[in-house]
Design an enzyme around this catalytic site. Structure first.
Site, PDB file in Angstrom:
ATOM      1  N   SER A 107       0.824  -1.218   0.000  1.00  0.00           N
ATOM      2  CA  SER A 107       0.000   0.000   0.000  1.00  0.00           C
ATOM      3  C   SER A 107       0.855   1.264   0.000  1.00  0.00           C
ATOM      4  CB  SER A 107      -0.877  -0.008   1.260  1.00  0.00           C
ATOM      5  OG  SER A 107      -1.424   1.268   1.501  1.00  0.00           O
ATOM      6  N   TYR A 130      -2.309   5.624  -4.230  1.00  0.00           N
ATOM      7  CA  TYR A 130      -3.369   6.609  -4.028  1.00  0.00           C
ATOM      8  C   TYR A 130      -2.871   7.882  -4.693  1.00  0.00           C
ATOM      9  CZ  TYR A 130      -5.872   4.017  -0.341  1.00  0.00           C
ATOM     10  OH  TYR A 130      -6.616   3.113   0.357  1.00  0.00           O
ATOM     11  N   THR A 156      -5.812   2.710  -6.877  1.00  0.00           N
ATOM     12  CA  THR A 156      -7.074   2.631  -6.138  1.00  0.00           C
ATOM     13  C   THR A 156      -7.916   3.859  -6.452  1.00  0.00           C
ATOM     14  OG1 THR A 156      -6.047   1.297  -4.442  1.00  0.00           O
ATOM     15  CG2 THR A 156      -8.085   2.411  -3.825  1.00  0.00           C
ATOM     16  N   LYS A 252      -8.420  -0.458  -9.158  1.00  0.00           N
ATOM     17  CA  LYS A 252      -9.060  -1.150  -8.018  1.00  0.00           C
ATOM     18  C   LYS A 252     -10.153  -0.285  -7.402  1.00  0.00           C
ATOM     19  CE  LYS A 252      -7.902  -2.982  -3.440  1.00  0.00           C
ATOM     20  NZ  LYS A 252      -8.366  -1.962  -2.520  1.00  0.00           N
ATOM     21  N   HIS A 276     -13.713  -1.681  -1.379  1.00  0.00           N
ATOM     22  CA  HIS A 276     -12.708  -1.362  -0.368  1.00  0.00           C
ATOM     23  C   HIS A 276     -12.997  -2.114   0.942  1.00  0.00           C
ATOM     24  CE1 HIS A 276      -9.430   1.767  -0.294  1.00  0.00           C
ATOM     25  NE2 HIS A 276      -9.358   1.350   0.942  1.00  0.00           N
TER      26      HIS A 276
END
Ligand SMILES: Cc1cc2nc3c(=O)[nH]c(=O)nc-3n(C[C@H](O)[C@H](O)[C@H](O)COP(=O)(O)O)c2cc1C
Length: 378
Positions: A107, A130, A156, A252, A276
């Site tokens: 992440s 992100y 994402t 995603k 999520h």
């Protein structure tokens, strides 16, 4: 871990071993948690078709994911703050995934940085991005993922605004953890966690700290992150990212057919049908409820991945039967990590692999390719 037989056992152990604020951070969802519950229960409502007297002696769970061989149709999903569940959590989870022959996704909000993980594992891993307002930082982050030889970028797209998790507020969830009296009492009963996380050297957002000027302090860093989620993000930004990232791109957080059709035109190789893990739009349908129509609409154009609610190998078979080519797991492996570090993640993967094999056998199929709606009673 002899008496651990299922993911729920790992969850119970995770709950015992990790401070409440971090266990709840992983376990809970946004607002009423309606979507979180639906993810799990809608999967369980899907029933199998038992078949008998089929030779199932050659069952094989292996497949390919984005053209690469994988031992299971399974991917470890990006999970923020993994290193707060267990010291060096990202490195340990990545090692367990690589030993099991499946991809691991790091992440943006990890504790161990991209470089840190790359230096401590054998093979390339995936990186989740992100997109933040500071596009200079994002470009540099993508370049760091390229330099670390990350083999896919998972972008994402369902976090432009942040769903509230009530329990995180009630628990005063913070990184690094704050030493309030109640937390002190909680930490005192979790010595293994304390020696791994609190005494470890990695205790902040590894990909961000030290990479933004003036953001050396943890308070400034926390504020910067909160302010950086970009509500202007739109399809043009996807084109920009596609132009900088030369490798495989995965979108995603797709839950709608029209969005999936747009994704298919974006140059991305895959999408993940995902809400999520019930942490964002509370009241949205479960991921599994929307998977078939999305798969039907775009599976000839891109690879279909799925996540949300997977707690067993049976659930993986259900998702494949409904149109997914592979599945991501979030909480299922995080429970393993909290319960027992690298061995716990390995255990979680092993539980799912074994459950998959038995389910395939009792449904009369030998290969992942054979898993389709015929294994279900719809
Ligand atoms: C504790 C936690 C943190 C997460 N952090 C991220 C993240 O940083 N980036 C992201 O794309 N998804 C994140 N997710 C969502 C997961 O990638 C995944 O979509 C979700 O966990 C799937 O549902 P499941 O937990 O029921 O398997 C997070 C999920 C959890 C449980």
């Amino acid at each position: 871990m002899k008496h651990i037989t299922c993911i729920e056992d790992l969850r119970q152990l995770h709950k015992r071993k990790v401070p409440k604020a971090f266990f709840d951070y992983a376990d809970r969802g946004s607002y009423t948690e309606d979507t979180l519950r639906a993810n799990v229960s809608d999967l369980q409502d899907i029933k199998f078709r038992q078949r008998i007297l089929v030779d199932v002696s050659k069952r094989d769970t292996s497949t390919t994911i984005l053209g690469e061989p994988a031992k299971l149709p399974l991917i470890l999903a990006p999970v923020g703050l993994t290193g707060m569940q267990h010291g060096d959590g990202e490195i340990l989870a990545c090692r367990a995934a690589q030993a099991a022959g499946i991809p691991y996704t790091l992440s943006t909000m990890s504790i161990c940085s991209i470089e840190d993980v790359a230096a401590n594992v054998d093979k390339p891993f995936w990186f989740q991005l992100y997109v933040m307002k500071d596009r200079g930082f994002i470009k540099a982050l993508i370049e760091r993922a390229i330099a670390a030889k990350c083999s896919a970028l998972v972008l994402t797209v369902d976090l432009q605004v942040i769903g509230q998790r009530h329990q995180d507020i009630k628990n005063g969830m913070a990184v690094p953890p704050e030493w309030t009296l109640s937390k002190f009492v909680d930490f005192a009963t979790k010595p293994a966690w304390v020696s791994g996380v609190l005494r470890g050297k990695r205790r902040t957002f590894g990909n961000i700290a030290g990479h933004i000027k003036g953001m050396e302090g943890v308070t400034e860093l926390g504020r910067w992150i909160q302010e950086q989620f970009d509500t202007t993000l739109n399809w043009n930004d996807i084109a920009w990212i596609r132009s900088i990232w030369p490798g495989k791109l995965i979108l995603k957080g797709i839950l709608d057919v029209e969005d999936a059709q747009q994704a298919a035109k974006s140059g991305a190789e895959a999408l993940v049908v995902s809400n999520h893990g019930g942490r964002q739009l509370d009241g949205a349908q479960s991921s599994i409820a929307l998977l078939p129509e999305i798969a039907e609409a775009v599976s000839t154009e891109m690879e279909i991945m799925f996540d949300g609610g997977i707690r067993s190998g049976q659930d993986v078979v259900r998702a494949l039967a409904m149109g997914a080519q592979s599945c991501m797991i979030g909480r299922a492996y995080i429970h393993g990590l909290g319960a027992g570090g690298e061995a716990g993640v390995a255990k979680a993967i092993d539980i799912i692999a074994n459950e998959m094999k038995v389910t395939m056998g009792l449904c009369g199929v030998n290969t992942v390719a054979e898993i389709d709606e015929r294994v279900l009673t719809l």
